[in-house]
Design a protein around this motif. Structure first.
Motif, PDB file in Angstrom:
ATOM      1  N   SER A 221       0.858  -1.210  -0.137  1.00 46.30           N
ATOM      2  CA  SER A 221       0.035   0.005  -0.104  1.00 46.30           C
ATOM      3  C   SER A 221       0.901   1.148   0.134  1.00 46.30           C
ATOM      4  CB  SER A 221      -1.040   0.094   1.197  1.00 46.30           C
ATOM      5  OG  SER A 221      -0.237  -0.119   2.334  1.00 46.30           O
ATOM      6  N   ASN A 222       2.242   1.281  -0.146  1.00 45.69           N
ATOM      7  CA  ASN A 222       3.120   2.160  -0.293  1.00 45.69           C
ATOM      8  C   ASN A 222       2.995   3.164   0.875  1.00 45.69           C
ATOM      9  OD1 ASN A 222       4.021   1.494  -2.783  1.00 45.69           O
ATOM     10  ND2 ASN A 222       2.507   2.313  -3.654  1.00 45.69           N
ATOM     11  N   GLY A 223       2.877   2.473   2.109  1.00 47.02           N
ATOM     12  CA  GLY A 223       2.940   3.285   3.371  1.00 47.02           C
ATOM     13  C   GLY A 223       3.989   4.081   3.659  1.00 47.02           C
ATOM     14  N   SER A 224       3.894   5.226   4.091  1.00 52.18           N
ATOM     15  CA  SER A 224       5.001   6.110   4.374  1.00 52.18           C
ATOM     16  C   SER A 224       5.440   6.140   6.120  1.00 52.18           C
ATOM     17  CB  SER A 224       4.526   7.791   4.239  1.00 52.18           C
ATOM     18  OG  SER A 224       5.883   8.349   4.526  1.00 52.18           O
ATOM     19  N   PHE A 225       6.697   5.967   6.417  1.00 49.95           N
ATOM     20  CA  PHE A 225       7.318   5.818   7.471  1.00 49.95           C
ATOM     21  C   PHE A 225       8.190   7.096   7.971  1.00 49.95           C
ATOM     22  CE2 PHE A 225       6.228   1.750   6.498  1.00 49.95           C
ATOM     23  CZ  PHE A 225       6.164   0.941   7.584  1.00 49.95           C
ATOM     24  N   TYR A 226       8.253   7.558   9.149  1.00 52.88           N
ATOM     25  CA  TYR A 226       9.063   8.505   9.555  1.00 52.88           C
ATOM     26  C   TYR A 226      10.429   7.927  10.253  1.00 52.88           C
ATOM     27  CZ  TYR A 226      10.355  12.964  11.643  1.00 52.88           C
ATOM     28  OH  TYR A 226      11.390  14.167  11.700  1.00 52.88           O
ATOM     29  N   ASN A 227      11.321   8.448   9.670  1.00 57.65           N
ATOM     30  CA  ASN A 227      12.661   7.565   9.846  1.00 57.65           C
ATOM     31  C   ASN A 227      13.404   8.318  10.967  1.00 57.65           C
ATOM     32  OD1 ASN A 227      14.409   5.479   9.181  1.00 57.65           O
ATOM     33  ND2 ASN A 227      15.968   6.942   7.853  1.00 57.65           N
TER      34      ASN A 227
END
Length: 275
Positions: A221-227
């Motif tokens: 689902s191309n989820g975004s993560f804060y790195n």
């Protein structure tokens, strides 16, 4: 003979040490629901994230609710099929997923208690998706290949019908504790807002203190993560737990240092010193 005796003693000592159990000290103990088996399925992401949401419901309302993992799985399979077919098969279609897939489903489809939708045939208490997954994979590959040169409008209803056969039709209304709900009104009752939650991670190949799309197959689902740097990542987890907030953890269980049998995930000391 003395060398042989020494070796026997050494092996006996190593054997005893190997059998010594790990000892854990409880530092923080937040309320959680009992562990539930995912059976023969690859839906750990739904079980773990649903447990996290159940803990959040306890924190927010004081209610202990057994949520339906399979309601989320059923809804997410439709999203996976859509992604796979629309990308002409150049995407991942598997049982895997990540915690944000549960949050995405909650936002789009609401929540349902397990007693209203178990995803099991009557009289069965064990999940086994082997046959269902094989059927679904065959279907979406056929639709992606598009043998008729024009994608049939029947493909979505066909996939949905297979999910209905194996998991059951998703309920539009249901009764819980004597009150009638829809999935969305039940969500409102739990006080859960999917937008309140954030996904964080720690990878060296992406810029720190910024968001990026995690490039692994299960992130269909191309989820975004804060790195975050690893130290800040751990501090964030510790701070959440110290303030009464539980966390959900996605991890790779294919590593040799993970043991499902013993319930352990370790980082060997030598590896830790080399990082």
């Amino acid at each position: 003979m003395r060398k042989l005796a020494t070796l026997v003693v050494l092996f006996a000592t190593l054997s005893l040490q190997a059998q010594d159990p790990y000892e854990f000290t409880t530092v923080i103990d937040l309320e959680a629901t009992p562990i539930i088996s995912q059976g023969r399925t690859g839906t750990c992401w739904s079980f773990s994230a649903s447990s996290f949401i159940e803990s959040e419901i306890i924190r927010k309302t004081g209610k202990t609710i057994d949520l339906s993992e399979m309601y989320t799985v059923r809804q997410t399979y439709m999203d996976k099929a859509e992604n796979y077919v629309m990308r002409q098969g150049l995407a991942n279609f598997s049982e895997g997923g990540l915690a944000h897939d549960v949050l995405n489903s909650i936002k789009a489809n609401g929540l349902v208690p397990n007693e209203a939708y178990s995803g099991l045939d009557e009289g069965n208490n064990y999940h086994n998706h082997a046959e269902m997954v094989a059927v679904l994979e065959s279907m979406v590959k056929t639709y992606a290949d598009n043998p008729g040169k024009k994608l049939s409008k029947k493909w979505r209803p066909a996939v949905s019908a297979v999910l209905d056969v194996y998991l059951g039709e998703a309920p539009e209304t249901f009764t819980y504790e004597g009150k009638t709900y829809t999935p969305q009104s039940f969500l409102e009752m739990t006080k859960i807002n999917p937008d309140d939650y954030v996904s964080i991670t720690s990878f060296n190949h992406a810029d720190f203190y910024s968001s990026f799309i995690l490039n692994i197959p299960d992130n269909f689902s191309n989820g975004s993560f804060y790195n975050l740097p690893l130290d800040d990542f751990i501090k964030t987890l510790d701070n959440s737990l110290a303030n009464g907030y539980s966390v959900e953890f996605d991890c790779d269980v294919s590593e040799p240092t993970f043991s499902a049998k013993h319930g352990l995930a370790i980082i060997p000391e030598d590896d830790q010193n080399n990082k």
